[in-house]
Design an enzyme around this catalytic site. Structure first.
Site, PDB file in Angstrom:
ATOM      1  CD  GLU A  95      25.410  -1.393   3.336  1.00  0.00           C
ATOM      2  OE1 GLU A  95      25.738  -0.220   3.047  1.00  0.00           O
ATOM      3  OE2 GLU A  95      24.676  -2.109   2.620  1.00  0.00           O
TER       4      GLU A  95
ATOM      5  CE  LYS B 183       6.945   5.429   1.080  1.00  0.00           C
ATOM      6  NZ  LYS B 183       7.983   6.263   0.496  1.00  0.00           N
TER       7      LYS B 183
ATOM      8  N   GLY C  47      22.557  -1.424  -5.492  1.00  0.00           N
ATOM      9  CA  GLY C  47      21.503  -0.419  -5.578  1.00  0.00           C
ATOM     10  C   GLY C  47      21.807   0.777  -6.463  1.00  0.00           C
TER      11      GLY C  47
ATOM     12  N   GLY D 135       9.986  13.338  -5.400  1.00  0.00           N
ATOM     13  CA  GLY D 135       9.714  14.764  -5.313  1.00  0.00           C
ATOM     14  C   GLY D 135       8.315  15.064  -4.799  1.00  0.00           C
TER      15      GLY D 135
ATOM     16  CD  GLU E 136       6.571   8.736  -1.805  1.00  0.00           C
ATOM     17  OE1 GLU E 136       5.966   7.729  -2.251  1.00  0.00           O
ATOM     18  OE2 GLU E 136       7.645   8.644  -1.171  1.00  0.00           O
TER      19      GLU E 136
ATOM     20  N   GLY F 218      15.572  11.485 -10.595  1.00  0.00           N
ATOM     21  CA  GLY F 218      15.776  10.065 -10.840  1.00  0.00           C
ATOM     22  C   GLY F 218      16.980   9.500 -10.110  1.00  0.00           C
TER      23      GLY F 218
ATOM     24  CB  ALA G  43      12.178  -1.788  -2.014  1.00  0.00           C
TER      25      ALA G  43
ATOM     26  CG  HIS H 255     -21.328  -2.040   2.478  1.00  0.00           C
ATOM     27  ND1 HIS H 255     -21.124  -0.941   1.660  1.00  0.00           N
ATOM     28  CD2 HIS H 255     -22.261  -1.663   3.401  1.00  0.00           C
ATOM     29  CE1 HIS H 255     -21.902   0.050   2.069  1.00  0.00           C
ATOM     30  NE2 HIS H 255     -22.607  -0.370   3.120  1.00  0.00           N
TER      31      HIS H 255
END
Length: 467
Positions: A35, A53, A145, A186, A188, A272, A321, A445
């Site tokens: 990494e 999120k 990525g 954009g 979110e 993008g 992801a 329900h």
């Protein structure tokens, strides 16, 4: 320089890379993961899915208190204040906890972790920047990525003209946030800052936001976000963006070729993402790229060089992801001699605005362009008792099926918990279910999922029960 030998080396620790490494270890391969940064998890965990999120949820709580608490009989005595720094700190804590979880999984599965930028020396040998050793291997999987795309005339100073990475860690709430691009990221982040009090203006080149989604869904999302106060400028082409330390000027043309000027304190460029392969030295070993900078692979994820594989955002297909995860598992199993399966038509798309948006399969526009005879069933969320109870009335479920066979071809949801509901569509389509199949299933329900059964009934015989 010392060299360590592994069966497989995975380059990149995002959802595709780390999941691939885990599956390889489970299958008995001596595995290493490399990494570039000190933190595992890639864009998704560090500056993408998870932090965004977190801010979406925090801002949603704040917005609910300001605008919906009284409807529920909750009286707030005194002023409701916002501690933006604490909100950002909470986001950072969520990211930190999630990354520690990946660290634990690497340790649990006995995967060797190396931090530093990987570069190919030979087809079976890489160096790691900052390390005094090289890694040799039988096979290598590239999972490096993607990174944000910029427009050629924009200078991203990352202070006033920013990408999503900087937008997740601002020191202040913008007075006016201009967003170039009406796609997932954009919208979110636009909803986050709109809830926190920013004036938000979205400039989109296309004639609609989220142009990759079903038209009905795009139209409904536009209507909801506009009602919340977000300004949309569709069919506008930006041709100049300038910053003078404290303000940003954006100049665009509309479809009538009229020049329009926007002034703000921050501009988010969200047009993008593109594959990230810089520094890998792929040309040294002959790995071929396509015209979009993606690594060419065959049906087994193998590149033009035997034993070198690639997955996720760095290859063809949607940059998601969960798509990368599936490919990571698949390539590990292929290397071990198994025969995994991925149905790319059934990779769901989700936008985590509120209401959420989720889809799987094809849009009505795509199917009509393919000259496929279809039938469409729609059911509004506001007709559900569960929606009225929670106050989440916006949106609908839309199911598209083959007119003759009744097989479901497209599944589109905009509404509360759409991100969780879409798996019913994925499951149904994986088993080639029909609208009749769904209509005969008992849905609990009161739930939001009842809209799915009603939409299936609408497509089947135009006989929804509750409208």
């Amino acid at each position: 320089m010392k060299s360590k030998k592994f069966d497989v080396v995975v380059i990149g620790s995002g959802p595709g890379g780390y999941v691939c490494a885990i599956r390889l270890a489970q299958l008995g391969f001596k595995t290493a993961i490399v990494e570039k940064y000190n933190s595992l998890g890639g864009t998704c965990l560090n500056v993408g899915c998870i932090p965004s999120k977190s801010l979406l949820d925090s801002s949603h709580h704040y917005d609910d208190i300001l605008n919906n608490a009284k409807k529920h009989g909750i009286e707030i005595n005194g002023e409701v204040s916002l501690d933006f720094k604490k909100m950002i700190n909470r986001k950072d804590d969520v990211v930190s906890q999630t990354v520690k979880g990946i660290d634990f999984l690497m340790s649990k599965n006995q995967i060797s972790v190396f931090n530093g930028k990987a570069s190919f020396l030979e087809k079976n040998l890489i160096s790691i920047e900052g390390c005094y050793e090289t890694l040799s291997f039988d096979k290598c999987i590239i999972a490096t990525g993607s990174k944000p795309v910029n427009l050629p005339f924009i200078n991203l100073d990352k202070k006033r003209i920013i990408t999503s990475t900087e937008a997740l860690s601002l020191k202040e709430i913008p007075k006016h946030l201009i967003i170039i691009g009406g796609g997932v990221i954009g919208l979110e982040l636009g909803q986050v800052y709109n809830r926190l009090g920013s004036k938000v203006s979205v400039i989109e080149y296309s004639d609609r936001i989220t142009p990759f989604m079903d038209k009905d869904v795009s139209r409904e999302l536009n209507k909801v976000l506009k009602k919340e106060g977000i300004n949309f400028y569709l069919s506008h082409q930006v041709f100049q963006v300038k910053s003078n330390k404290k303000t940003v000027s954006v100049i665009a043309k509309n479809k009538k070729d009229e020049v329009i000027s926007f002034d703000s304190d921050y501009c988010l460029v969200s047009v993008g993402r593109k594959p990230y392969t810089e520094g890998l030295n792929l040309e040294k070993i002959g790995v071929e790229l396509d015209s979009k900078g993606r690594i060419n692979i065959n049906e087994r994820f193998e590149t033009s060089i035997e034993g070198i594989y690639a997955i996720g955002d760095v290859v063809r297909g949607t940059m998601l992801a969960h798509k990368a995860e599936e490919e990571g598992i698949a390539v590990a199993e292929l290397i071990s001699g198994q025969k995994p399966h991925i149905n790319y038509n059934l990779i769901p798309n989700v936008i985590y605005t509120w209401p959420e948006v989720a889809s799987v399969g094809k849009s009505q526009e795509q199917l009509e362009n393919e000259k496929i005879e279809i039938k469409v069933g729609k059911f509004p969320m506001r007709a559900l008792g569960r929606s009225r109870a929670s106050g989440d009335l916006d949106g609908f479920v839309k199911i598209i099926a083959d007119k003759k066979s009744d097989e479901i071809l497209g599944f589109h949801i905009i509404g509360a918990r759409a991100a969780d509901l879409i798996i019913e569509g994925v499951t149904a389509m994986e088993f080639r279910a029909s609208c009749e199949d769904i209509s005969m299933m008992s849905h609990p329900h009161p739930t939001y999922s009842e809209a799915i059964k009603e939409a299936a009934l609408s497509a089947l015989e135009n006989r929804p029960l509750h409208i």
